[in-house]
Design a protein around this motif. Structure first.
Motif, mmCIF file in Angstrom:
data_model
loop_
_atom_site.group_PDB
_atom_site.id
_atom_site.type_symbol
_atom_site.label_atom_id
_atom_site.label_comp_id
_atom_site.label_asym_id
_atom_site.label_seq_id
_atom_site.Cartn_x
_atom_site.Cartn_y
_atom_site.Cartn_z
ATOM 1 N N THR A 1 4.715 6.137 8.150
ATOM 2 C CA THR A 1 5.118 5.273 7.027
ATOM 3 C C THR A 1 5.276 6.085 5.745
ATOM 4 O O THR A 1 6.253 5.923 5.012
ATOM 5 N N PHE A 2 4.302 6.970 5.482
ATOM 6 C CA PHE A 2 4.391 7.775 4.259
ATOM 7 C C PHE A 2 5.512 8.812 4.373
ATOM 8 O O PHE A 2 6.220 9.083 3.399
ATOM 9 N N ALA A 3 5.690 9.383 5.571
ATOM 10 C CA ALA A 3 6.767 10.360 5.769
ATOM 11 C C ALA A 3 8.127 9.694 5.550
ATOM 12 O O ALA A 3 9.030 10.273 4.923
ATOM 13 N N GLN A 4 8.270 8.466 6.033
ATOM 14 C CA GLN A 4 9.537 7.739 5.842
ATOM 15 C C GLN A 4 9.766 7.430 4.359
ATOM 16 O O GLN A 4 10.881 7.549 3.849
ATOM 17 N N ALA A 5 8.665 7.030 3.659
ATOM 18 C CA ALA A 5 8.793 6.690 2.242
ATOM 19 C C ALA A 5 9.184 7.914 1.414
ATOM 20 O O ALA A 5 9.960 7.813 0.456
ATOM 21 N N LEU A 6 8.667 9.076 1.802
ATOM 22 C CA LEU A 6 9.028 10.315 1.092
ATOM 23 C C LEU A 6 10.426 10.783 1.483
ATOM 24 O O LEU A 6 11.017 11.627 0.794
ATOM 25 N N PHE B 1 0.815 -1.224 0.000
ATOM 26 C CA PHE B 1 0.000 0.000 0.000
ATOM 27 C C PHE B 1 0.848 1.273 0.000
ATOM 28 O O PHE B 1 0.400 2.328 -0.461
ATOM 29 N N VAL B 2 2.078 1.179 0.521
ATOM 30 C CA VAL B 2 2.921 2.377 0.626
ATOM 31 C C VAL B 2 3.215 2.954 -0.764
ATOM 32 O O VAL B 2 3.264 4.170 -0.944
ATOM 33 N N GLU B 3 3.389 2.059 -1.749
ATOM 34 C CA GLU B 3 3.630 2.512 -3.128
ATOM 35 C C GLU B 3 2.507 3.407 -3.634
ATOM 36 O O GLU B 3 2.750 4.412 -4.307
ATOM 37 N N TYR B 4 1.268 3.016 -3.329
ATOM 38 C CA TYR B 4 0.111 3.794 -3.820
ATOM 39 C C TYR B 4 0.064 5.159 -3.145
ATOM 40 O O TYR B 4 -0.188 6.178 -3.783
ATOM 41 N N GLY B 5 0.302 5.152 -1.824
ATOM 42 C CA GLY B 5 0.269 6.407 -1.074
ATOM 43 C C GLY B 5 1.384 7.349 -1.522
ATOM 44 O O GLY B 5 1.183 8.560 -1.644
ATOM 45 N N LEU B 6 2.553 6.759 -1.789
ATOM 46 C CA LEU B 6 3.712 7.559 -2.202
ATOM 47 C C LEU B 6 3.446 8.226 -3.549
ATOM 48 O O LEU B 6 3.721 9.418 -3.732
ATOM 49 N N ARG C 1 -5.213 -3.627 7.476
ATOM 50 C CA ARG C 1 -5.012 -4.911 6.797
ATOM 51 C C ARG C 1 -3.574 -5.119 6.336
ATOM 52 O O ARG C 1 -3.269 -6.114 5.717
ATOM 53 N N CYS C 2 -2.717 -4.155 6.592
ATOM 54 C CA CYS C 2 -1.378 -4.194 5.999
ATOM 55 C C CYS C 2 -0.290 -4.182 7.058
ATOM 56 O O CYS C 2 0.830 -3.731 6.811
ATOM 57 N N GLY C 3 -0.610 -4.690 8.259
ATOM 58 C CA GLY C 3 0.394 -4.813 9.305
ATOM 59 C C GLY C 3 0.770 -3.482 9.943
ATOM 60 O O GLY C 3 0.117 -2.454 9.725
ATOM 61 N N TYR C 4 1.876 -3.515 10.708
ATOM 62 C CA TYR C 4 2.281 -2.362 11.506
ATOM 63 C C TYR C 4 2.433 -1.080 10.690
ATOM 64 O O TYR C 4 1.987 -0.016 11.134
ATOM 65 N N PRO C 5 3.056 -1.133 9.486
ATOM 66 C CA PRO C 5 3.178 0.132 8.730
ATOM 67 C C PRO C 5 1.817 0.786 8.485
ATOM 68 O O PRO C 5 1.734 2.017 8.400
ATOM 69 N N GLY C 6 0.766 -0.014 8.388
ATOM 70 C CA GLY C 6 -0.571 0.522 8.183
ATOM 71 C C GLY C 6 -1.122 1.205 9.421
ATOM 72 O O GLY C 6 -1.898 2.156 9.324
#
Lengths: 393, 139
Positions: free
Chosen positions: A65-70, A22-27, A54-59
Motif C-alpha cells: 500500500t505504501f509502495a503504491q502510494a509513493l 492511514f495511507v496519508e500518514y504513512g506517506l 482496522r483499516c481494511g485490505y490496504p492495511g
C-alpha cells in the motif's frame, strides 16, 4: 560479522485524531524519512510495512500500500503483523534483507487510523477467540494495565501519586514535542481529579488511541559511508522474542495465565530487553535514554525495571528522584511517550526509534538528552508480541 | 426467570452447581499442565508433545492476586445494564493449578472490599442479558 545497520532518515506524521485514511500518514512519514536520508525513492529496492487490522485490505498489505502510494517503481515489499511490535518486526525484516546482502537500503513504514474509545474485538459470536470471551464478560485493555498497577501497589508499596508522577513527567516532555498529540502539562491535582477508568488507573494514567505514522530509511553501513553518512546512528539490536512457557503474567487477551504446574513460571517483558542487550553486547549501565511503552503510567515503572535501569520495585523511587526526567540520570520517554502520543499501533514501535535517532543526533530541541550515545526501546502488546531495539552512535 | 438464569453464556466452561460451581479445564495427561479455557488439541509445554488431556474441575477457591474495576461500560459483546453499574474484576491465583484466572467480581462487591492476598471463591451470576457467567467473590 558486523550485524549493525545504519538509520539514514526518520519521519513522523504528527499523532492526533485526524480521521483521515492511514495511507496519508504513512506517506507523509515516508517522504520525510526519504528527504531526511537524502535517498531518492526510485533507488529504494525494499519496502517493509507494519500492518494495521482496522483499516481494511490496504492495511493487511501495508508494505504494498505504501509502495503504491509513493508510486510503484518495482521495489519488493513485505508486510509484518505483530500487534504492538508490528513496526519492530517490519524493521527486523528490513535488517535481515540488508544483512543478507539482498539489498543495501530499505524503507520501513507504519501508520494507523484508530476508532474512538476502547479498542474492541472483531464482531460476531466467536467463543473460540479469547478476545471475544474477555470482552463478553467486560475485561477491556485497561483492565489488564490496572491489574498490573494494583499488583505494584501490593508488592512494592507504589501509590497512585507515584503513577501520577509518570504522567506529569511525560506530559512535561511531550509539551516540547511538535509531533505529540497532547502537549499540555498536568499537575498532581489534575491527574487525581481525572475520572477513574480502571481502579487504580484514572483517565490521565491510561493512554489514548491515536492516528499517526512513522517511517525509517535504513541501510548497510557500507551504503551509509558511500553517501557520506558515516556517523549515522546504527541499530545494534532488535529483539522480538516470544514468551517462554509458562508465561508468569496474564496477558491480553487471555483469561488465565499458563499453568506453572509442570515448569517454573517465566516473566516475558524482561526477556525482551535482555535479548537486545545480549545482541548488542552492552548492558543497562550503558544506556543513556529509553523510550518505553507506557500504555499506563504504572506500566512505565514496570518497564524501567524490566530494562534493568533500577532494581525490581525501585522505579517509583527513581521517578520521584527525577532520574527519569530529561536532565536526570536516565531519561525515560523524552518524546512524551504514549501518554502524549496515544497509541497508533503499527507506527508506535517505529516512532520510538525515530525519537532515539533525534536524541542521538542531538536534534531533539528543547527535549534533548545531553550527549546521548545509546538508546533503547521497549514495547509489548497483545498475545506475546513485543520488541526492544537498541540504537547507538 | 428461573429457566433463563440457568443458561451459561458459554456452555461447558463451568459447572452449573449453584452452591459450589467450578471452572472446567483440562490437564495434560503427560506433563500435568492445567488449561483454562480447555485445551484438547496440543500441550503448550515445549518439552511435551502430548495430545492426551483429561477434563478437570479447577479449584474453586484461591488467593486474590490483583483486582480492578470497570468504571465505564465495556464495548460489545459486553451487554451493559441500563443504567450502567461499575463492577469489580479479580485475578485469582489457584494454588494447585499454579495459574491466575480472571473474572468479574460478584454484584455488590466493590474494589473497597478487596485486598491482595485475600481468599476468594467462585460463584455464578447472570450477566445483564440473563446468561450465567463465572464470577469471583470474597470467600
Amino acid at each position: 560479522m558486523n550485524r549493525e545497520i545504519a538509520i539514514l532518515g526518520v519521519g513522523l506524521h504528527p499523532w492526533g485524531k485526524w480521521g483521515r485514511n492511514f495511507v496519508e500518514y504513512g506517506l507523509k512519514a515516508a517522504r520525510d524519512a526519504l528527504a531526511d536520508a537524502g535517498v531518492d525513492w526510485r533507488s529504494v529496492p525494499f519496502v517493509s510495512g507494519a500492518a494495521t487490522m482496522r483499516c481494511g485490505y490496504p492495511g493487511y498489505v501495508a508494505g504494498a500500500t505504501f509502495a503504491q502510494a509513493l508510486g510503484w517503481q518495482g521495489a519488493e515489499v513485505n508486510t509484518s503483523y505483530a500487534a504492538c511490535a508490528s513496526g519492530a518486526q517490519a524493521l527486523a525484516a528490513a535488517r535481515a534483507k540488508i544483512l543478507s546482502g539482498a539489498c543495501e537500503v530499505a524503507l520501513v513504514v507504519g501508520a494507523d487510523t484508530t476508532p474512538k474509545g476502547f479498542l474492541a474485538p472483531q464482531p460476531g459470536e466467536r467463543p473460540d477467540d479469547p478476545d471475544w470471551v474477555r470482552f463478553r464478560i467486560g475485561l477491556t485493555n485497561p483492565t489488564y494495565f490496572a491489574l498490573y498497577a494494583r499488583r505494584r501497589m501490593a508488592l512494592y508499596g507504589d501509590t497512585p501519586e507515584d503513577f501520577a508522577a509518570v504522567k506529569i513527567k511525560n506530559a512535561a516532555h511531550g509539551a516540547e514535542n511538535p509531533n505529540a498529540r497532547y502537549r499540555r502539562r498536568f499537575t498532581r491535582e489534575e491527574v487525581a481529579a481525572s475520572p477513574m477508568v480502571a481502579d487504580p488507573l484514572r483517565l490521565l494514567d491510561v493512554c489514548a488511541t491515536s492516528d499517526g505514522g512513522a517511517a525509517l530509511v535504513v541501510s548497510s553501513l557500507a551504503y551509509a559511508r558511500k553517501i557520506g553518512k558515516t556517523n549515522a546512528p546504527r541499530i545494534v539490536a532488535i529483539s522480538t522474542v516470544t514468551p517462554t512457557f509458562p508465561n508468569a503474567l496474564v496477558e491480553m487477551p487471555d483469561l488465565a495465565t499458563d499453568s506453572a504446574a509442570a515448569r517454573e513460571a517465566q516473566p516475558f517483558r524482561a526477556a525482551l530487553p535482555r535479548k537486545a542487550y545480549e545482541e548488542a553486547g552492552i548492558g543497562p549501565e550503558d544506556v543513556d535514554v529509553a523510550e518505553v511503552y507506557d500504555l499506563s503510567t504504572a506500566l512505565e515503572l514496570d518497564w524501567i525495571e524490566d530494562l534493568q535501569l533500577c532494581a525490581r520495585g525501585a522505579a517509583a523511587k527513581l521517578t520521584r528522584e527525577g532520574a527519569t526526567r530529561i536532565g536526570g540520570r536516565i531519561p525515560v520517554n523524552p518524546s512524551g511517550g504514549l501518554a502524549c502520543f496515544g497509541e497508533a499501533v503499527p507506527a508506535q514501535a517505529l516512532a520510538q526509534v525515530c525519537e532515539l535517532v533525534w536524541q542521538l543526533r542531538g536534534q531533539a530541541g528543547a527535549r534533548q538528552v545531553q550527549n546521548a550515545k545509546v538508546g533503547i526501546t521497549a514495547n509489548q502488546g497483545l498475545f506475546g508480541h513485543g520488541s526492544s531495539v537498541i540504537v547507538k552512535r | 426467570m428461573e429457566a433463563c438464569v440457568k443458561e451459561p453464556f458459554l456452555p461447558g466452561w463451568f459447572t452449573l452447581d449453584a452452591q459450589a460451581p467450578h471452572l472446567i479445564g483440562t490437564r495434560c495427561a503427560a506433563c500435568g499442565t492445567y488449561y483454562f479455557p480447555k485445551e484438547t488439541r496440543y500441550c503448550r509445554n515445549p518439552d511435551c508433545q502430548s495430545t492426551d488431556f483429561e477434563q478437570v474441575l479447577l479449584s474453586r477457591t484461591g488467593r486474590l492476586w490483583s483486582y480492578t474495576d470497570a468504571a465505564y461500560p465495556p464495548p460489545p459483546p459486553f451487554v451493559a445494564p441500563d443504567p450502567y453499574r461499575p463492577f469489580a474484576i479479580a485475578a485469582v491465583e489457584l494454588e494447585k493449578e499454579k495459574m491466575i484466572v480472571l473474572g468479574p467480581v460478584a454484584d455488590g462487591v466493590g474494589v473497597e472490599a478487596l485486598r491482595v492476598g485475600m481468599a476468594m471463591a467462585l460463584t455464578l451470576e447472570p450477566l445483564a442479558d440473563g446468561k450465567l457467567t463465572w464470577k469471583w467473590r470474597p470467600a
